[in-house]
Design a protein around this motif. Structure first.
Motif, PDB file in Angstrom:
ATOM      1  N   VAL A 157     -13.919  -4.494  48.724  1.00  6.12           N
ATOM      2  CA  VAL A 157     -15.081  -3.442  49.384  1.00  6.12           C
ATOM      3  C   VAL A 157     -16.144  -3.900  50.311  1.00  6.12           C
ATOM      4  O   VAL A 157     -16.336  -4.477  51.511  1.00  6.12           O
ATOM      5  CB  VAL A 157     -14.491  -2.165  49.448  1.00  6.12           C
ATOM      6  CG1 VAL A 157     -15.190  -1.550  49.933  1.00  6.12           C
ATOM      7  CG2 VAL A 157     -13.043  -1.779  49.222  1.00  6.12           C
ATOM      8  N   ARG A 158     -16.340  -4.387  49.439  1.00 10.06           N
ATOM      9  CA  ARG A 158     -17.780  -4.956  49.264  1.00 10.06           C
ATOM     10  C   ARG A 158     -18.659  -5.756  50.472  1.00 10.06           C
ATOM     11  O   ARG A 158     -19.037  -5.715  51.107  1.00 10.06           O
ATOM     12  CB  ARG A 158     -18.953  -4.573  47.843  1.00 10.06           C
ATOM     13  CG  ARG A 158     -20.291  -5.259  48.014  1.00 10.06           C
ATOM     14  CD  ARG A 158     -21.028  -4.057  49.443  1.00 10.06           C
ATOM     15  NE  ARG A 158     -22.542  -4.869  49.045  1.00 10.06           N
ATOM     16  CZ  ARG A 158     -23.424  -4.856  49.577  1.00 10.06           C
ATOM     17  NH1 ARG A 158     -23.547  -3.076  48.467  1.00 10.06           N
ATOM     18  NH2 ARG A 158     -24.722  -4.779  50.243  1.00 10.06           N
ATOM     19  N   ALA A 159     -17.496  -7.146  50.034  1.00  9.84           N
ATOM     20  CA  ALA A 159     -17.283  -8.435  50.722  1.00  9.84           C
ATOM     21  C   ALA A 159     -17.180  -7.725  52.029  1.00  9.84           C
ATOM     22  O   ALA A 159     -17.509  -8.947  53.178  1.00  9.84           O
ATOM     23  CB  ALA A 159     -16.809  -9.530  49.945  1.00  9.84           C
ATOM     24  N   ARG A 160     -16.034  -7.283  52.474  1.00 10.47           N
ATOM     25  CA  ARG A 160     -15.973  -6.926  54.126  1.00 10.47           C
ATOM     26  C   ARG A 160     -16.808  -6.140  54.937  1.00 10.47           C
ATOM     27  O   ARG A 160     -16.929  -6.304  55.597  1.00 10.47           O
ATOM     28  CB  ARG A 160     -14.139  -5.810  53.591  1.00 10.47           C
ATOM     29  CG  ARG A 160     -12.741  -6.745  52.697  1.00 10.47           C
ATOM     30  CD  ARG A 160     -12.986  -7.909  53.728  1.00 10.47           C
ATOM     31  NE  ARG A 160     -11.830  -9.262  52.736  1.00 10.47           N
ATOM     32  CZ  ARG A 160     -12.727  -9.803  52.600  1.00 10.47           C
ATOM     33  NH1 ARG A 160     -14.249 -10.405  52.478  1.00 10.47           N
ATOM     34  NH2 ARG A 160     -11.659 -10.706  52.017  1.00 10.47           N
ATOM     35  N   TYR A 161     -16.763  -5.086  53.770  1.00  7.68           N
ATOM     36  CA  TYR A 161     -17.753  -4.135  54.585  1.00  7.68           C
ATOM     37  C   TYR A 161     -19.379  -5.108  54.916  1.00  7.68           C
ATOM     38  O   TYR A 161     -20.434  -4.311  56.245  1.00  7.68           O
ATOM     39  CB  TYR A 161     -19.037  -3.501  53.118  1.00  7.68           C
ATOM     40  CG  TYR A 161     -19.764  -2.426  53.779  1.00  7.68           C
ATOM     41  CD1 TYR A 161     -19.636  -1.113  54.793  1.00  7.68           C
ATOM     42  CD2 TYR A 161     -21.218  -2.749  54.121  1.00  7.68           C
ATOM     43  CE1 TYR A 161     -20.735  -0.561  55.238  1.00  7.68           C
ATOM     44  CE2 TYR A 161     -22.978  -2.034  54.362  1.00  7.68           C
ATOM     45  CZ  TYR A 161     -21.969  -1.120  54.984  1.00  7.68           C
ATOM     46  OH  TYR A 161     -22.751  -0.176  55.499  1.00  7.68           O
ATOM     47  N   ASP A 162     -19.785  -5.918  54.266  1.00  9.14           N
ATOM     48  CA  ASP A 162     -21.374  -7.103  54.489  1.00  9.14           C
ATOM     49  C   ASP A 162     -20.164  -7.991  56.005  1.00  9.14           C
ATOM     50  O   ASP A 162     -21.135  -7.863  56.381  1.00  9.14           O
ATOM     51  CB  ASP A 162     -21.322  -8.070  53.270  1.00  9.14           C
ATOM     52  CG  ASP A 162     -22.488  -7.149  52.362  1.00  9.14           C
ATOM     53  OD1 ASP A 162     -23.002  -5.728  52.584  1.00  9.14           O
ATOM     54  OD2 ASP A 162     -22.150  -7.614  50.992  1.00  9.14           O
ATOM     55  N   THR A 163     -18.665  -8.273  55.930  1.00 12.43           N
ATOM     56  CA  THR A 163     -18.331  -9.251  57.047  1.00 12.43           C
ATOM     57  C   THR A 163     -18.993  -8.164  57.884  1.00 12.43           C
ATOM     58  O   THR A 163     -19.027  -8.611  59.147  1.00 12.43           O
ATOM     59  CB  THR A 163     -17.271  -9.849  56.756  1.00 12.43           C
ATOM     60  OG1 THR A 163     -17.289 -10.693  55.608  1.00 12.43           O
ATOM     61  CG2 THR A 163     -16.585 -10.220  57.973  1.00 12.43           C
ATOM     62  N   VAL A 164     -18.357  -6.311  58.020  1.00 14.81           N
ATOM     63  CA  VAL A 164     -18.162  -6.080  59.249  1.00 14.81           C
ATOM     64  C   VAL A 164     -19.580  -5.658  59.596  1.00 14.81           C
ATOM     65  O   VAL A 164     -19.775  -5.504  61.460  1.00 14.81           O
ATOM     66  CB  VAL A 164     -17.543  -4.808  58.824  1.00 14.81           C
ATOM     67  CG1 VAL A 164     -17.594  -4.042  60.348  1.00 14.81           C
ATOM     68  CG2 VAL A 164     -15.996  -5.180  58.813  1.00 14.81           C
ATOM     69  N   MET A 165     -20.763  -5.507  58.653  1.00 12.76           N
ATOM     70  CA  MET A 165     -22.228  -5.450  58.964  1.00 12.76           C
ATOM     71  C   MET A 165     -22.242  -5.755  59.820  1.00 12.76           C
ATOM     72  O   MET A 165     -23.078  -5.966  61.060  1.00 12.76           O
ATOM     73  CB  MET A 165     -22.651  -4.714  57.958  1.00 12.76           C
ATOM     74  CG  MET A 165     -22.472  -2.845  57.936  1.00 12.76           C
ATOM     75  SD  MET A 165     -21.923  -1.854  58.763  1.00 12.76           S
ATOM     76  CE  MET A 165     -20.301  -1.653  60.008  1.00 12.76           C
ATOM     77  N   ALA A 166     -22.116  -6.804  59.739  1.00 11.68           N
ATOM     78  CA  ALA A 166     -23.548  -8.595  60.259  1.00 11.68           C
ATOM     79  C   ALA A 166     -22.110  -8.991  60.980  1.00 11.68           C
ATOM     80  O   ALA A 166     -23.044  -9.020  62.481  1.00 11.68           O
ATOM     81  CB  ALA A 166     -22.168 -10.025  58.778  1.00 11.68           C
ATOM     82  N   TRP A 167     -20.543  -8.621  61.415  1.00  9.27           N
ATOM     83  CA  TRP A 167     -20.097  -8.579  62.694  1.00  9.27           C
ATOM     84  C   TRP A 167     -20.845  -7.456  63.849  1.00  9.27           C
ATOM     85  O   TRP A 167     -21.553  -7.935  65.139  1.00  9.27           O
ATOM     86  CB  TRP A 167     -18.990  -8.928  62.682  1.00  9.27           C
ATOM     87  CG  TRP A 167     -18.690  -8.661  64.206  1.00  9.27           C
ATOM     88  CD1 TRP A 167     -18.118  -9.040  64.860  1.00  9.27           C
ATOM     89  CD2 TRP A 167     -18.127  -7.202  65.165  1.00  9.27           C
ATOM     90  NE1 TRP A 167     -17.350  -9.086  66.235  1.00  9.27           N
ATOM     91  CE2 TRP A 167     -16.928  -7.143  65.944  1.00  9.27           C
ATOM     92  CE3 TRP A 167     -17.482  -6.282  64.865  1.00  9.27           C
ATOM     93  CZ2 TRP A 167     -17.270  -6.628  67.131  1.00  9.27           C
ATOM     94  CZ3 TRP A 167     -17.579  -4.828  66.075  1.00  9.27           C
ATOM     95  CH2 TRP A 167     -17.326  -5.545  66.816  1.00  9.27           C
ATOM     96  N   PHE A 168     -20.973  -6.151  63.151  1.00  6.80           N
ATOM     97  CA  PHE A 168     -21.870  -5.064  63.648  1.00  6.80           C
ATOM     98  C   PHE A 168     -23.583  -5.588  64.313  1.00  6.80           C
ATOM     99  O   PHE A 168     -23.145  -5.642  65.210  1.00  6.80           O
ATOM    100  CB  PHE A 168     -21.951  -4.109  63.460  1.00  6.80           C
ATOM    101  CG  PHE A 168     -21.389  -3.130  64.599  1.00  6.80           C
ATOM    102  CD1 PHE A 168     -20.676  -2.448  65.114  1.00  6.80           C
ATOM    103  CD2 PHE A 168     -22.949  -2.199  63.906  1.00  6.80           C
ATOM    104  CE1 PHE A 168     -21.036  -1.423  66.145  1.00  6.80           C
ATOM    105  CE2 PHE A 168     -23.364  -0.842  64.648  1.00  6.80           C
ATOM    106  CZ  PHE A 168     -22.576  -0.005  66.302  1.00  6.80           C
TER     107      PHE A 168
END
Length: 139
Positions: free
Chosen positions: A77-88
């Motif tokens: 979840v942390r990895a996906r969260y970081d990925t989505v926030m970087a995209w955003f």
């Protein structure tokens, strides 16, 4: 007390629990219940302003202290969260604006369903039927 000493005391205490199966089982149940409750509060709080994701990570961390599945879930979840926030962060201001409007609509919609909108309107004298919760909450 320094952090190393605290960790050493905690480790000794935890090892003592492992030598007593009933205490170990009870401890794991308590950690599971508390972690699950914190996680649930975090999930509910995600769309609202505030620390929703931080609460989710805290709940997963509590669970991960005793359960391997939660440790894997926390990492994922942390990895996906970081990925989505970087995209955003890379998106145009219009995408961020649409996202903010969508989040606001989700918040407003859930507050309406929970009866907060109708209740608040009643406080200022706006007794409109369409402001009341369609599922009867907050009445």
């Amino acid at each position: 007390m320094n952090p190393a000493a605290v960790k050493q005391r905690w480790t000794r205490w935890r090892e003592g629990l492992r030598s007593r199966p009933a205490a170990e089982f009870t401890y794991r149940i308590v950690v599971g219940v508390i972690g699950t409750l914190v996680l649930a509060v975090g999930i509910v709080a995600i769309p609202y302003p505030g620390p929703g994701w931080a609460i989710v990570f805290l709940g997963l961390a509590i669970l991960a202290s005793e359960f391997a599945f939660a440790k894997r879930a926390l990492r994922y979840v942390r990895a996906r969260y970081d990925t989505v926030m970087a995209w955003f962060d890379r998106q145009h201001i219009a995408v961020k604006g649409v996202s903010a409007v969508f989040t606001g609509l989700v918040v407003l919609g859930t507050l309406w369903l929970f009866g907060v909108v109708g209740w608040s309107a009643g406080l200022v004298g706006l007794e409109q039927q369409w402001l009341k919760s369609p599922i009867g909450l907050g009445s």
